[in-house]
Design a protein around this motif. Structure first.
Motif, PDB file in Angstrom:
ATOM      1  N   THR A  39       0.850  -1.187   0.000  1.00  0.00           N
ATOM      2  CA  THR A  39       0.000   0.000   0.000  1.00  0.00           C
ATOM      3  C   THR A  39       0.886   1.237   0.000  1.00  0.00           C
ATOM      4  N   TYR A  40       0.268   2.372  -0.306  1.00  0.00           N
ATOM      5  CA  TYR A  40       0.997   3.641  -0.238  1.00  0.00           C
ATOM      6  C   TYR A  40       1.579   3.827   1.164  1.00  0.00           C
ATOM      7  N   GLY A  41       0.799   3.501   2.171  1.00  0.00           N
ATOM      8  CA  GLY A  41       1.267   3.613   3.553  1.00  0.00           C
ATOM      9  C   GLY A  41       2.385   2.646   3.874  1.00  0.00           C
ATOM     10  N   ASP A  42       2.328   1.428   3.314  1.00  0.00           N
ATOM     11  CA  ASP A  42       3.400   0.453   3.518  1.00  0.00           C
ATOM     12  C   ASP A  42       4.731   0.996   2.993  1.00  0.00           C
ATOM     13  N   PRO A  52       1.134   8.082   3.148  1.00  0.00           N
ATOM     14  CA  PRO A  52       0.473   7.576   1.943  1.00  0.00           C
ATOM     15  C   PRO A  52       0.259   8.636   0.864  1.00  0.00           C
ATOM     16  N   ARG A  73      -4.030   1.114  -3.083  1.00  0.00           N
ATOM     17  CA  ARG A  73      -4.827   1.580  -1.953  1.00  0.00           C
ATOM     18  C   ARG A  73      -4.994   0.440  -0.950  1.00  0.00           C
ATOM     19  N   ALA A  74      -5.097   0.787   0.314  1.00  0.00           N
ATOM     20  CA  ALA A  74      -5.198  -0.222   1.378  1.00  0.00           C
ATOM     21  C   ALA A  74      -6.478  -1.045   1.288  1.00  0.00           C
ATOM     22  N   ASP A  75      -7.524  -0.509   0.666  1.00  0.00           N
ATOM     23  CA  ASP A  75      -8.788  -1.246   0.575  1.00  0.00           C
ATOM     24  C   ASP A  75      -8.845  -2.195  -0.619  1.00  0.00           C
ATOM     25  N   MET A 113      -6.205  -8.267  -0.573  1.00  0.00           N
ATOM     26  CA  MET A 113      -5.094  -7.697   0.182  1.00  0.00           C
ATOM     27  C   MET A 113      -4.501  -8.681   1.187  1.00  0.00           C
ATOM     28  N   ARG A 117      -0.692  -8.760  -0.253  1.00  0.00           N
ATOM     29  CA  ARG A 117       0.153  -7.763   0.407  1.00  0.00           C
ATOM     30  C   ARG A 117       1.530  -8.343   0.731  1.00  0.00           C
TER      31      ARG A 117
END
Length: 128
Positions: A39-42, A52, A73-75, A113, A117
């Motif tokens: 994810t962007y946050g990862d 993110p 995206r995380a979702d 995910m 992931r």
């Protein structure tokens, strides 16, 4: 959002050079194995800098030269406007997908995910 919103890196030596933060985001993107995603946050967490939104901005500006479909995206929702290109990459790489339900109006699958992931395992040499 402008480039000033990217984490400060002292600026490039050459006006056409990528900002240092952008280079690091793109390097992490290239480490993600085929069939896996971060994810962007990862990515921001991996770098220990930014968040993110900053990673998303880098990908929007410079991500075309790397496997952009692996930063998501995380979702698990596919990048709007790029769904068909992304699905082609995901299917070619065997990325786990969840097929869209019959009630989904666009019938576009999502990423699974839980299975897709990647936590960076096995490629820690780039981790700061």
């Amino acid at each position: 959002m402008s480039q000033e919103s990217l984490p400060s890196d002292g600026g490039p030596e050459h006006p056409d050079a990528l900002p240092e933060y952008a280079e690091r985001v793109l390097e992490v993107t290239e480490l993600i194995p085929p069939g896996r995603v971060m994810t962007y946050g990862d990515v921001a967490e991996w770098l220990g800098e930014g968040g993110p939104r900053q990673v998303g901005r880098v990908m929007a500006l410079y991500g075309g030269a790397v496997p952009w479909w692996r930063v998501v995206r995380a979702d698990g929702v596919l990048l709007p406007g790029h769904e068909l290109r992304a699905i082609g990459h995901y299917r070619a790489e065997g990325t786990p997908l969840k097929e869209a339900g019959r009630v989904a109006e666009d019938h576009v699958p999502r990423l699974d995910m839980r299975r897709a992931r990647w936590d960076g395992g096995g490629h820690t040499e780039g981790h700061t």
